[in-house]
Design an enzyme around this catalytic site. Sequence first.
Site, PDB file in Angstrom:
ATOM      1  N   THR A  17      53.635  55.994  44.248  1.00  0.00           N
ATOM      2  CA  THR A  17      53.191  56.476  45.554  1.00  0.00           C
ATOM      3  C   THR A  17      52.685  57.911  45.495  1.00  0.00           C
ATOM      4  O   THR A  17      51.768  58.280  46.227  1.00  0.00           O
ATOM      5  CB  THR A  17      54.355  56.374  46.575  1.00  0.00           C
ATOM      6  OG1 THR A  17      54.745  55.007  46.699  1.00  0.00           O
ATOM      7  CG2 THR A  17      53.932  56.894  47.941  1.00  0.00           C
ATOM      8  N   ASP A  61      51.627  50.692  39.109  1.00  0.00           N
ATOM      9  CA  ASP A  61      52.565  50.562  40.224  1.00  0.00           C
ATOM     10  C   ASP A  61      53.947  50.322  39.636  1.00  0.00           C
ATOM     11  O   ASP A  61      54.100  49.525  38.706  1.00  0.00           O
ATOM     12  CB  ASP A  61      52.167  49.390  41.126  1.00  0.00           C
ATOM     13  CG  ASP A  61      52.998  49.327  42.397  1.00  0.00           C
ATOM     14  OD1 ASP A  61      54.197  48.979  42.292  1.00  0.00           O
ATOM     15  OD2 ASP A  61      52.467  49.617  43.473  1.00  0.00           O
ATOM     16  N   SER A  62      54.954  50.977  40.176  1.00  0.00           N
ATOM     17  CA  SER A  62      56.275  50.877  39.549  1.00  0.00           C
ATOM     18  C   SER A  62      56.848  49.468  39.609  1.00  0.00           C
ATOM     19  O   SER A  62      57.720  49.109  38.814  1.00  0.00           O
ATOM     20  CB  SER A  62      57.260  51.868  40.179  1.00  0.00           C
ATOM     21  OG  SER A  62      57.603  51.489  41.495  1.00  0.00           O
ATOM     22  N   SER A  63      56.364  48.635  40.519  1.00  0.00           N
ATOM     23  CA  SER A  63      56.812  47.241  40.556  1.00  0.00           C
ATOM     24  C   SER A  63      56.350  46.471  39.326  1.00  0.00           C
ATOM     25  O   SER A  63      56.895  45.411  39.008  1.00  0.00           O
ATOM     26  CB  SER A  63      56.295  46.551  41.821  1.00  0.00           C
ATOM     27  OG  SER A  63      56.808  47.176  42.986  1.00  0.00           O
ATOM     28  N   ASP A  94      60.415  52.893  43.178  1.00  0.00           N
ATOM     29  CA  ASP A  94      61.101  51.607  43.265  1.00  0.00           C
ATOM     30  C   ASP A  94      61.843  51.238  41.983  1.00  0.00           C
ATOM     31  O   ASP A  94      62.935  50.666  42.036  1.00  0.00           O
ATOM     32  CB  ASP A  94      60.106  50.493  43.612  1.00  0.00           C
ATOM     33  CG  ASP A  94      59.682  50.536  45.066  1.00  0.00           C
ATOM     34  OD1 ASP A  94      60.301  51.285  45.841  1.00  0.00           O
ATOM     35  OD2 ASP A  94      58.727  49.828  45.424  1.00  0.00           O
ATOM     36  N   THR A 281      80.422  45.526  39.292  1.00  0.00           N
ATOM     37  CA  THR A 281      80.742  45.267  40.690  1.00  0.00           C
ATOM     38  C   THR A 281      79.498  45.328  41.562  1.00  0.00           C
ATOM     39  O   THR A 281      78.567  46.095  41.301  1.00  0.00           O
ATOM     40  CB  THR A 281      81.785  46.267  41.214  1.00  0.00           C
ATOM     41  OG1 THR A 281      82.013  46.021  42.619  1.00  0.00           O
ATOM     42  CG2 THR A 281      81.329  47.700  41.041  1.00  0.00           C
ATOM     43  N   GLN A 282      79.498  44.508  42.623  1.00  0.00           N
ATOM     44  CA  GLN A 282      78.434  44.569  43.606  1.00  0.00           C
ATOM     45  C   GLN A 282      78.540  45.817  44.476  1.00  0.00           C
ATOM     46  O   GLN A 282      77.560  46.201  45.131  1.00  0.00           O
ATOM     47  CB  GLN A 282      78.470  43.324  44.501  1.00  0.00           C
ATOM     48  CG  GLN A 282      78.167  42.031  43.774  1.00  0.00           C
ATOM     49  CD  GLN A 282      78.239  40.818  44.687  1.00  0.00           C
ATOM     50  OE1 GLN A 282      78.232  40.939  45.903  1.00  0.00           O
ATOM     51  NE2 GLN A 282      78.319  39.635  44.086  1.00  0.00           N
ATOM     52  N   CYS A 283      79.681  46.448  44.490  1.00  0.00           N
ATOM     53  CA  CYS A 283      79.859  47.662  45.282  1.00  0.00           C
ATOM     54  C   CYS A 283      79.086  48.820  44.645  1.00  0.00           C
ATOM     55  O   CYS A 283      79.017  48.926  43.421  1.00  0.00           O
ATOM     56  CB  CYS A 283      81.342  48.047  45.360  1.00  0.00           C
ATOM     57  SG  CYS A 283      82.417  46.749  46.008  1.00  0.00           S
TER      58      CYS A 283
END
Length: 350
Positions: A17, A61-63, A94, A281-283
Amino acid sequence: MATSTMSKILIIYTGGTVGMIYDDKTKALRPIGFNEIRNNLPELYRMGIDFYVYAFNPPIDSSDMQPEIWVELASIIEDRYDRYDGFVILHGSDTMAFTASALSFMLENLSKPVILTGSQLPIGKIRTDAKENIITAMEIACSRHNGTNISLVPEVCIYFDFSLFRGNRSKKYNAEKFEAFYTMNYPQLAEAGIDIKFKHQFILPPPTQPLKVHKELETNITVLKLFPGISRRAVEATLSVSGLKGVIMETFGSGNTNTQPWFIESIKKVIDNGALVVDITQCDGGSVELGKYETSQHLVEIGVVSGHDMTFEAAVTKLMFVLGQGLSPAEARKLIEAPLRGELTPIEVY
């Protein structure tokens, strides 16, 4: 802090960006070259820094970021390492944390700053955050201990919105705020206000060995993210990749999964077939503590590896890095659980 007017910095412009403008015809943002960025940032010439530019053409693009580009970035730094005091990589936000994490593992014994930065708004916008991010990243990249040539920040970092973070501890958490990144499990390395205040106690020490660049990454890995009600069919489909070498398993809380026999057997089967399974962990905050609860004891018994408090980005790129080293399973397990570049905190300190 001392910043020499003779400091030489290489700016590596990948895209993102920060280097985009609004196209009146397509009504969308399109990438621009570094010359247009430079035209919007005349302050670069007032900083007293001898800077050079390596620009990707076309910008990326970073994607679309890929491990092959991480290898290219590592090679660019390796080839020019002795000619510059530091490196600033302009990158889309991103996937910035993935690139920062990957480079941290690939650049062993790094003694110079590699600072990734970008922006939430294009540099041509009046309210852009690009100018401050680039200027301060440049200052950090050439900052050294007083009276020496020793860099203040000999590691891969992300600088964004007045904060410097360890790259492999970082996560993009917000798509709208200028404050796009944070590090839940590790303090900031510096804060930029009137002065740049470095928190030296949290920065990695200078290495004693020369730079060693690793370019082999194993990309045949997958991610298994758990949720209540996940089906046996979904789990087995995720783990049925041909020649699978590694799995990042995103679990509940401190590393817990369901304990249904079919699930444990599915994980055991992929481990028995030679894949390395890493539990994170998802946390966003906290750490995996395998065996703390009965719901993770089975994972210890079948050979699941703890990812401790690594971010998802660090776990993915570290797994690629470790699997690319050609190690034995036991050596690979040991390396995953060891802090190589400050990316994890051993459980003993909790």
